[in-house]
Design a protein around this motif. Structure first.
Motif, mmCIF file in Angstrom:
data_model
loop_
_atom_site.group_PDB
_atom_site.id
_atom_site.type_symbol
_atom_site.label_atom_id
_atom_site.label_comp_id
_atom_site.label_asym_id
_atom_site.label_seq_id
_atom_site.Cartn_x
_atom_site.Cartn_y
_atom_site.Cartn_z
ATOM 1 N N GLN A 110 31.195 46.925 38.178
ATOM 2 C CA GLN A 110 30.195 47.770 38.842
ATOM 3 C C GLN A 110 29.356 46.875 39.750
ATOM 4 N N PRO A 111 29.083 47.292 40.983
ATOM 5 C CA PRO A 111 28.291 46.456 41.894
ATOM 6 C C PRO A 111 26.925 46.120 41.300
ATOM 7 N N VAL A 112 26.521 44.867 41.477
ATOM 8 C CA VAL A 112 25.202 44.402 41.048
ATOM 9 C C VAL A 112 24.456 43.941 42.300
ATOM 10 N N PRO A 113 23.332 44.557 42.630
ATOM 11 C CA PRO A 113 22.586 44.159 43.834
ATOM 12 C C PRO A 113 22.249 42.670 43.834
ATOM 13 N N GLY A 114 22.507 42.026 44.978
ATOM 14 C CA GLY A 114 22.202 40.605 45.111
ATOM 15 C C GLY A 114 23.293 39.680 44.604
ATOM 16 N N TRP A 115 24.445 40.246 44.220
ATOM 17 C CA TRP A 115 25.536 39.430 43.684
ATOM 18 C C TRP A 115 26.867 39.851 44.308
ATOM 19 N N GLN A 116 27.711 38.858 44.581
ATOM 20 C CA GLN A 116 29.085 39.096 44.995
ATOM 21 C C GLN A 116 29.991 38.935 43.782
ATOM 22 N N VAL A 117 31.011 39.784 43.683
ATOM 23 C CA VAL A 117 31.914 39.726 42.532
ATOM 24 C C VAL A 117 33.343 39.514 43.014
ATOM 25 N N LYS A 118 34.076 38.676 42.289
ATOM 26 C CA LYS A 118 35.474 38.386 42.610
ATOM 27 C C LYS A 118 36.308 38.548 41.342
ATOM 28 N N VAL A 119 37.349 39.368 41.440
ATOM 29 C CA VAL A 119 38.255 39.605 40.318
ATOM 30 C C VAL A 119 39.558 38.844 40.587
ATOM 31 N N THR A 120 39.904 37.932 39.676
ATOM 32 C CA THR A 120 41.100 37.100 39.828
ATOM 33 C C THR A 120 42.187 37.578 38.868
ATOM 34 N N LYS A 121 43.379 37.790 39.416
ATOM 35 C CA LYS A 121 44.501 38.255 38.601
ATOM 36 C C LYS A 121 45.586 37.185 38.511
ATOM 37 N N GLY A 122 46.409 37.313 37.475
ATOM 38 C CA GLY A 122 47.530 36.395 37.298
ATOM 39 C C GLY A 122 48.769 37.149 36.848
ATOM 40 N N LYS A 123 49.929 36.559 37.084
ATOM 41 C CA LYS A 123 51.199 37.170 36.694
ATOM 42 C C LYS A 123 51.349 37.146 35.172
ATOM 43 N N LEU A 124 51.928 38.222 34.658
ATOM 44 C CA LEU A 124 52.166 38.327 33.225
ATOM 45 C C LEU A 124 53.573 37.854 32.875
ATOM 46 N N ASP A 125 53.688 37.121 31.788
ATOM 47 C CA ASP A 125 55.016 36.711 31.319
ATOM 48 C C ASP A 125 55.814 37.926 30.858
ATOM 49 N N LYS A 126 55.107 38.901 30.280
ATOM 50 C CA LYS A 126 55.750 40.118 29.811
ATOM 51 C C LYS A 126 55.013 41.313 30.397
ATOM 52 N N PRO A 127 55.653 42.110 31.255
ATOM 53 C CA PRO A 127 54.968 43.245 31.883
ATOM 54 C C PRO A 127 54.433 44.246 30.862
ATOM 55 N N LEU A 128 53.381 44.967 31.261
ATOM 56 C CA LEU A 128 52.774 45.987 30.421
ATOM 57 C C LEU A 128 53.128 47.367 30.934
ATOM 58 N N GLU A 129 53.108 48.331 30.022
ATOM 59 C CA GLU A 129 53.294 49.729 30.387
ATOM 60 C C GLU A 129 51.945 50.433 30.253
ATOM 61 N N SER A 130 51.495 51.081 31.358
ATOM 62 C CA SER A 130 50.227 51.796 31.329
ATOM 63 C C SER A 130 50.341 53.078 32.130
ATOM 64 N N HIS A 131 50.199 54.224 31.439
ATOM 65 C CA HIS A 131 50.269 55.535 32.075
ATOM 66 C C HIS A 131 51.569 55.711 32.858
ATOM 67 N N THR A 136 52.627 44.204 36.147
ATOM 68 C CA THR A 136 53.165 42.841 36.147
ATOM 69 C C THR A 136 52.093 41.765 36.256
ATOM 70 N N GLU A 137 50.858 42.161 36.486
ATOM 71 C CA GLU A 137 49.763 41.191 36.551
ATOM 72 C C GLU A 137 48.515 41.788 35.912
ATOM 73 N N ALA A 138 47.629 40.911 35.474
ATOM 74 C CA ALA A 138 46.406 41.356 34.798
ATOM 75 C C ALA A 138 45.259 40.430 35.177
ATOM 76 N N VAL A 139 44.048 40.908 34.990
ATOM 77 C CA VAL A 139 42.856 40.122 35.310
ATOM 78 C C VAL A 139 42.708 38.990 34.300
ATOM 79 N N ASN A 140 42.510 37.789 34.813
ATOM 80 C CA ASN A 140 42.250 36.668 33.911
ATOM 81 C C ASN A 140 40.859 36.065 34.089
ATOM 82 N N LYS A 141 40.138 36.481 35.169
ATOM 83 C CA LYS A 141 38.773 35.964 35.346
ATOM 84 C C LYS A 141 37.991 36.851 36.302
ATOM 85 N N VAL A 142 36.701 37.010 36.008
ATOM 86 C CA VAL A 142 35.778 37.704 36.915
ATOM 87 C C VAL A 142 34.614 36.759 37.188
#
Length: 276
Positions: A110-131, A136-142
């Motif tokens: 969610q946006p926070v006034p006065g702050w920039q946000v960066k979401v970093t993703k990485g490749k998954l060794d094993k893909p996930l099923e969602s909906h 094939t990738e997931a967030v590993n750092k914010v």
């Protein structure tokens, strides 16, 4: 003729009586004992106040995730609460790493006034099923970076995230965090707390996972809405229900101070009465 001398009778022995000294010694001893008791009572009161204050301070000391629990297998809105612990520097950056052993397909800040946000993703060794989709990738750092002064001394800031899908076969998630100050100091909140062990010096934020019927409603959101990208409500530094925990800590500290003052006053009055 010889003069005869009639012997004079010896003077009668003078009977002397000692005058008893005023009974001041026992009274003085009692006064000293009373004063000592008063000092001990005063010291006990001060120690009680200090103990309560020491117990209430750590609750505000480190980076934490709130609410502290969420539903297994669901989606939730969580906040990373960051207090500024320095008197001469501001918090200008927060990095939160996600557990690699439990990847999540959806992480939305969610946006926070006065702050920039960066979401970093990485490749998954094993893909996930969602909906019905393969992930094939997931967030590993914010990472949040301040545009201006950041979190100033004596203040805190909350950084909201909508996360999911939470794992179904885990008891908790550990989010390791790095807090950077304006003087380039970096505090590493990366130590995982252990059950039954004392809290580490720099504990990592931990989100407890519970069954659906035991989860609280504070951080839970509808899974379908989160997956569709609907923003969930969050909190900023100037508002939020999480202030209740801070208020409770301050109230406990005030009660401890009052108890200490009462102990000191009682000890002083008791000493004066016994001395009198």
């Amino acid at each position: 003729m010889h003069a005869t001398h009639t012997p004079h009778p010896a003077p009668a022995a003078t009977e002397t009586h000692s005058i008893p000294a005023p009974a001041t010694a026992p009274a003085t001893a009692r006064a000293r004992r009373a004063a000592g008791a008063g000092r001990r009572l005063a010291g006990a009161g001060a120690l009680a106040a200090g103990a309560v204050l020491l117990c209430s301070v750590p609750a505000l000391a480190h980076v934490s995730v709130q609410p502290g629990e969420a539903e297994r297998g669901g989606y939730a809105t969580i906040n990373f609460k960051v207090p500024n612990e320095r008197d001469d520097a501001s918090t200008v950056k927060l990095e939160v790493s996600f557990p690699a052993e439990h990847p999540m397909s959806s992480v939305m800040p969610q946006p926070v006034p006065g702050w920039q946000v960066k979401v970093t993703k990485g490749k998954l060794d094993k893909p996930l099923e969602s909906h019905g989709k393969k992930i094939t990738e997931a967030v590993n750092k914010v990472t949040w970076t301040a545009d201006g002064d950041g979190v100033r001394p004596g203040q805190f800031q909350q950084f909201p995230l909508s996360v999911g899908q939470l794992p179904e076969k885990a008891d908790h998630l550990v989010f390791k965090a790095l807090q950077t100050y304006s003087n380039k100091e970096v505090v590493r909140w990366i130590e995982e707390p252990r059950e039954g062990a004392p809290e580490p010096e720099s504990p990592a934020p931990v989100l407890k996972l519970v069954a659906a019927d035991a989860a609280g409603t504070g951080g839970a959101t509808d899974a379908k809405k989160d997956a569709a990208g609907e923003d969930a409500s969050g909190q900023t530094a100037n508002a939020g229900s999480d202030d209740d925990s801070d208020t409770t800590a301050r109230v406990l500290g005030g009660v401890g101070i009052a108890a200490g003052i009462a102990g000191v006053a009682f000890g002083v009055l008791a000493g004066r009465r016994r001395s009198a």
